[in-house]
Structure formats: C-alpha cells, structure tokens
Scaffold this motif. Structure first.
Motif, PDB file in Angstrom:
ATOM      1  N   CYS A 110     -45.179 -43.492  10.109  1.00 25.23           N
ATOM      2  CA  CYS A 110     -44.450 -42.227  10.441  1.00 25.23           C
ATOM      3  C   CYS A 110     -44.495 -42.434  12.373  1.00 25.23           C
ATOM      4  O   CYS A 110     -45.428 -41.908  12.777  1.00 25.23           O
ATOM      5  CB  CYS A 110     -45.107 -40.960  10.168  1.00 25.23           C
ATOM      6  N   ALA A 111     -43.199 -42.665  12.580  1.00 25.59           N
ATOM      7  CA  ALA A 111     -43.164 -42.727  14.014  1.00 25.59           C
ATOM      8  C   ALA A 111     -42.411 -41.464  14.379  1.00 25.59           C
ATOM      9  O   ALA A 111     -41.366 -41.034  13.752  1.00 25.59           O
ATOM     10  CB  ALA A 111     -42.281 -43.876  14.400  1.00 25.59           C
ATOM     11  N   ALA A 112     -42.858 -40.863  15.671  1.00 27.96           N
ATOM     12  CA  ALA A 112     -42.359 -39.621  16.273  1.00 27.96           C
ATOM     13  C   ALA A 112     -41.343 -40.033  17.442  1.00 27.96           C
ATOM     14  O   ALA A 112     -41.630 -40.951  17.986  1.00 27.96           O
ATOM     15  CB  ALA A 112     -43.310 -38.707  16.790  1.00 27.96           C
ATOM     16  N   SER A 113     -40.225 -39.257  17.471  1.00 25.65           N
ATOM     17  CA  SER A 113     -39.565 -39.470  18.731  1.00 25.65           C
ATOM     18  C   SER A 113     -39.114 -38.169  19.325  1.00 25.65           C
ATOM     19  O   SER A 113     -39.022 -37.232  18.534  1.00 25.65           O
ATOM     20  CB  SER A 113     -38.443 -40.357  18.439  1.00 25.65           C
ATOM     21  N   LYS A 155     -48.724 -45.085  20.472  1.00 23.34           N
ATOM     22  CA  LYS A 155     -47.454 -45.362  19.700  1.00 23.34           C
ATOM     23  C   LYS A 155     -46.614 -44.141  19.245  1.00 23.34           C
ATOM     24  O   LYS A 155     -45.681 -44.345  18.420  1.00 23.34           O
ATOM     25  CB  LYS A 155     -47.590 -46.548  18.696  1.00 23.34           C
ATOM     26  N   ASN A 156     -47.547 -43.070  19.338  1.00 27.76           N
ATOM     27  CA  ASN A 156     -46.879 -41.897  18.634  1.00 27.76           C
ATOM     28  C   ASN A 156     -46.541 -42.031  17.257  1.00 27.76           C
ATOM     29  O   ASN A 156     -45.546 -41.591  16.620  1.00 27.76           O
ATOM     30  CB  ASN A 156     -45.565 -41.331  19.407  1.00 27.76           C
ATOM     31  N   THR A 157     -47.507 -42.775  16.381  1.00 27.50           N
ATOM     32  CA  THR A 157     -47.335 -42.874  15.146  1.00 27.50           C
ATOM     33  C   THR A 157     -48.515 -42.590  14.240  1.00 27.50           C
ATOM     34  O   THR A 157     -49.458 -42.964  14.764  1.00 27.50           O
ATOM     35  CB  THR A 157     -47.039 -44.559  15.052  1.00 27.50           C
ATOM     36  N   VAL A 158     -48.208 -42.349  13.077  1.00 26.93           N
ATOM     37  CA  VAL A 158     -49.401 -42.080  12.123  1.00 26.93           C
ATOM     38  C   VAL A 158     -49.089 -42.982  11.095  1.00 26.93           C
ATOM     39  O   VAL A 158     -47.940 -43.387  10.554  1.00 26.93           O
ATOM     40  CB  VAL A 158     -49.215 -40.485  11.544  1.00 26.93           C
ATOM     41  N   TYR A 159     -50.196 -43.280  10.274  1.00 22.16           N
ATOM     42  CA  TYR A 159     -50.104 -44.186   9.334  1.00 22.16           C
ATOM     43  C   TYR A 159     -50.753 -43.733   7.893  1.00 22.16           C
ATOM     44  O   TYR A 159     -51.778 -43.062   8.216  1.00 22.16           O
ATOM     45  CB  TYR A 159     -50.712 -45.627   9.631  1.00 22.16           C
ATOM     46  N   VAL A 188     -36.154 -33.989  18.277  1.00 20.57           N
ATOM     47  CA  VAL A 188     -37.395 -34.218  17.675  1.00 20.57           C
ATOM     48  C   VAL A 188     -37.148 -34.858  16.377  1.00 20.57           C
ATOM     49  O   VAL A 188     -36.529 -34.145  15.454  1.00 20.57           O
ATOM     50  CB  VAL A 188     -38.139 -33.100  17.663  1.00 20.57           C
ATOM     51  N   GLN A 189     -37.907 -36.115  16.112  1.00 20.10           N
ATOM     52  CA  GLN A 189     -37.736 -36.742  14.911  1.00 20.10           C
ATOM     53  C   GLN A 189     -38.805 -37.468  14.525  1.00 20.10           C
ATOM     54  O   GLN A 189     -39.686 -37.891  14.952  1.00 20.10           O
ATOM     55  CB  GLN A 189     -36.483 -37.591  14.713  1.00 20.10           C
ATOM     56  N   LEU A 190     -39.289 -37.123  13.132  1.00 15.19           N
ATOM     57  CA  LEU A 190     -40.284 -38.049  12.517  1.00 15.19           C
ATOM     58  C   LEU A 190     -39.770 -39.040  11.602  1.00 15.19           C
ATOM     59  O   LEU A 190     -38.800 -38.512  10.530  1.00 15.19           O
ATOM     60  CB  LEU A 190     -41.255 -37.005  11.844  1.00 15.19           C
ATOM     61  N   GLN A 191     -40.033 -40.302  11.502  1.00 13.96           N
ATOM     62  CA  GLN A 191     -39.358 -41.382  10.867  1.00 13.96           C
ATOM     63  C   GLN A 191     -40.294 -41.815   9.780  1.00 13.96           C
ATOM     64  O   GLN A 191     -41.077 -42.417  10.606  1.00 13.96           O
ATOM     65  CB  GLN A 191     -38.622 -42.416  11.504  1.00 13.96           C
ATOM     66  N   ALA A 192     -40.335 -41.468   8.606  1.00 12.50           N
ATOM     67  CA  ALA A 192     -41.404 -42.207   7.849  1.00 12.50           C
ATOM     68  C   ALA A 192     -40.658 -43.761   7.081  1.00 12.50           C
ATOM     69  O   ALA A 192     -39.559 -43.660   6.768  1.00 12.50           O
ATOM     70  CB  ALA A 192     -41.827 -41.241   6.803  1.00 12.50           C
ATOM     71  N   SER A 193     -41.448 -44.250   6.978  1.00 10.51           N
ATOM     72  CA  SER A 193     -41.043 -45.811   6.484  1.00 10.51           C
ATOM     73  C   SER A 193     -42.034 -46.444   5.676  1.00 10.51           C
ATOM     74  O   SER A 193     -43.323 -45.982   5.741  1.00 10.51           O
ATOM     75  CB  SER A 193     -40.670 -46.572   7.525  1.00 10.51           C
ATOM     76  N   GLY A 194     -41.896 -47.453   4.921  1.00 12.91           N
ATOM     77  CA  GLY A 194     -42.986 -48.376   4.400  1.00 12.91           C
ATOM     78  C   GLY A 194     -42.987 -48.022   2.845  1.00 12.91           C
ATOM     79  O   GLY A 194     -43.896 -48.866   2.168  1.00 12.91           O
ATOM     80  N   GLY A 214     -40.885 -35.193   8.385  1.00  9.71           N
ATOM     81  CA  GLY A 214     -39.914 -36.504   8.259  1.00  9.71           C
ATOM     82  C   GLY A 214     -39.123 -36.414   7.127  1.00  9.71           C
ATOM     83  O   GLY A 214     -39.188 -35.251   6.240  1.00  9.71           O
ATOM     84  N   GLN A 215     -38.295 -37.346   7.004  1.00 10.79           N
ATOM     85  CA  GLN A 215     -37.190 -37.487   5.874  1.00 10.79           C
ATOM     86  C   GLN A 215     -37.841 -37.753   4.550  1.00 10.79           C
ATOM     87  O   GLN A 215     -37.170 -37.701   3.462  1.00 10.79           O
ATOM     88  CB  GLN A 215     -35.918 -38.165   6.239  1.00 10.79           C
ATOM     89  N   GLY A 216     -38.807 -38.545   4.455  1.00 12.02           N
ATOM     90  CA  GLY A 216     -39.622 -38.957   3.219  1.00 12.02           C
ATOM     91  C   GLY A 216     -39.142 -40.377   3.057  1.00 12.02           C
ATOM     92  O   GLY A 216     -38.393 -40.850   3.222  1.00 12.02           O
ATOM     93  N   THR A 217     -40.317 -41.325   2.411  1.00  7.42           N
ATOM     94  CA  THR A 217     -39.991 -42.447   2.040  1.00  7.42           C
ATOM     95  C   THR A 217     -40.694 -42.494   0.432  1.00  7.42           C
ATOM     96  O   THR A 217     -41.630 -41.874   0.074  1.00  7.42           O
ATOM     97  CB  THR A 217     -41.013 -43.134   2.795  1.00  7.42           C
ATOM     98  N   LEU A 218     -39.892 -43.274  -0.256  1.00  5.23           N
ATOM     99  CA  LEU A 218     -40.229 -43.146  -1.894  1.00  5.23           C
ATOM    100  C   LEU A 218     -41.087 -44.270  -2.351  1.00  5.23           C
ATOM    101  O   LEU A 218     -41.005 -45.480  -1.698  1.00  5.23           O
ATOM    102  CB  LEU A 218     -39.095 -43.435  -2.495  1.00  5.23           C
ATOM    103  N   VAL A 219     -42.105 -43.937  -2.951  1.00  6.34           N
ATOM    104  CA  VAL A 219     -43.256 -44.907  -3.529  1.00  6.34           C
ATOM    105  C   VAL A 219     -43.051 -44.780  -4.832  1.00  6.34           C
ATOM    106  O   VAL A 219     -43.305 -43.938  -5.672  1.00  6.34           O
ATOM    107  CB  VAL A 219     -44.674 -44.745  -2.672  1.00  6.34           C
ATOM    108  N   THR A 220     -42.902 -45.897  -5.407  1.00  9.99           N
ATOM    109  CA  THR A 220     -42.785 -46.095  -6.805  1.00  9.99           C
ATOM    110  C   THR A 220     -43.771 -47.097  -7.330  1.00  9.99           C
ATOM    111  O   THR A 220     -43.761 -48.414  -6.895  1.00  9.99           O
ATOM    112  CB  THR A 220     -41.269 -46.423  -7.416  1.00  9.99           C
ATOM    113  N   VAL A 221     -44.782 -46.734  -8.147  1.00  6.34           N
ATOM    114  CA  VAL A 221     -45.713 -47.377  -8.604  1.00  6.34           C
ATOM    115  C   VAL A 221     -45.537 -47.841 -10.157  1.00  6.34           C
ATOM    116  O   VAL A 221     -45.527 -46.961 -10.998  1.00  6.34           O
ATOM    117  CB  VAL A 221     -47.331 -46.983  -8.501  1.00  6.34           C
ATOM    118  N   SER A 222     -45.422 -49.057 -10.456  1.00  2.86           N
ATOM    119  CA  SER A 222     -44.881 -49.338 -11.803  1.00  2.86           C
ATOM    120  C   SER A 222     -46.431 -49.782 -12.556  1.00  2.86           C
ATOM    121  O   SER A 222     -47.261 -50.287 -12.035  1.00  2.86           O
ATOM    122  CB  SER A 222     -43.966 -50.551 -12.183  1.00  2.86           C
ATOM    123  N   SER A 223     -46.620 -49.447 -13.832  1.00  2.00           N
ATOM    124  CA  SER A 223     -47.853 -49.842 -14.613  1.00  2.00           C
ATOM    125  C   SER A 223     -47.914 -51.214 -15.151  1.00  2.00           C
ATOM    126  O   SER A 223     -46.602 -51.862 -15.187  1.00  2.00           O
ATOM    127  CB  SER A 223     -47.823 -48.625 -15.878  1.00  2.00           C
TER     128      SER A 223
END
Length: 123
Positions: A21-24, A75-79, A1-7, A114-123
């Motif tokens: 977040c796609a689940a498999s 699609k077994n996916t969350v956004y 079972v895996q949750l794959q976060a991306s974006g 899921g494993q996490g996906t990094l979001v970086t917001v610059s000012s």
C-alpha cells in the motif's frame, strides 16, 4: 492524497502473497495503518493494524500466525505478507490510514482508503 494497494492475484491454497500500500500526496508516518478485507456478500472486516512507529500490531484471529503487517515510513508504504493462504481468505483487500497514531478495528476511525486489491485463493 492517495493510497494505492497492489499485489493481489489468484493463488492456490498454501501459497503466499505480499500486498503493498503506497501512499502519495502526503506522509502517513504519523498515522496508524490498517488492512481490511471484504468478501462477496460480507461486511468489510479488520485484518491487521500497525501503529505509526511499528511498536504495536494486531491481527484478526483467523490470520494470526499466517499474516504479517509491516511498514516502511521512509517509503510511505505498508505491507501485508500473507502466508499459508486459505480459500476463506478470498476477498478484496483494502489499506487505510487511521486519523490517529494507532490502529483500531473500527472502519470509522480511518480517514483515507485505498481502492482495494483482489485476492483469490483456490482450493
């Protein structure tokens, strides 16, 4: 079972990102789903949650009106649509599946992460 976060990625303040977040391995169509985030040096916090049938959603106060959680059970996916991003939104974002049909803000009620996906917001 895996949750794959991306974006995730590096964006400027005011920009938008959509996390997926796609689940498999199994279906999560009967589970509540949540998005959490963890900034450097801080605890992981609940950002948004959605019930199994999208009938109920909840958001962290600081993201209300800017973030939208949705799901596509076919699609077994969350956004997580994130608009008007701010530097304080910078964090690793995690998706998670709740043990029940609804969501909570408690990390302990989520059984798959899921494993996490990094979001970086610059000012």
């Amino acid at each position: 079972v895996q949750l794959q976060a991306s974006g995730g990625g590096l964006v400027q303040a005011g920009d938008s990102l959509r996390l997926s977040c796609a689940a498999s391995g199994r279906t999560f169509s009967n589970n509540g789903m949540g998005w959490f985030r963890q900034a450097p040096g801080k605890e992981r916090e609940f950002v948004a949650g959605i019930s199994w049938n999208s009938g109920s959603m909840s958001y962290l106060d600081s993201v209300k009106g800017r973030f939208t959680i949705s799901r596509d059970n076919a699609k077994n996916t969350v956004y997580l649509q994130m608009n008007s991003l701010k530097p304080e939104d910078t964090a690793v974002y995690y998706c998670a599946a709740n043990r029940g049909a609804y969501y909570t803000a408690s990390l302990a009620s989520y059984v798959y992460w899921g494993q996490g996906t990094l979001v970086t917001v610059s000012s």
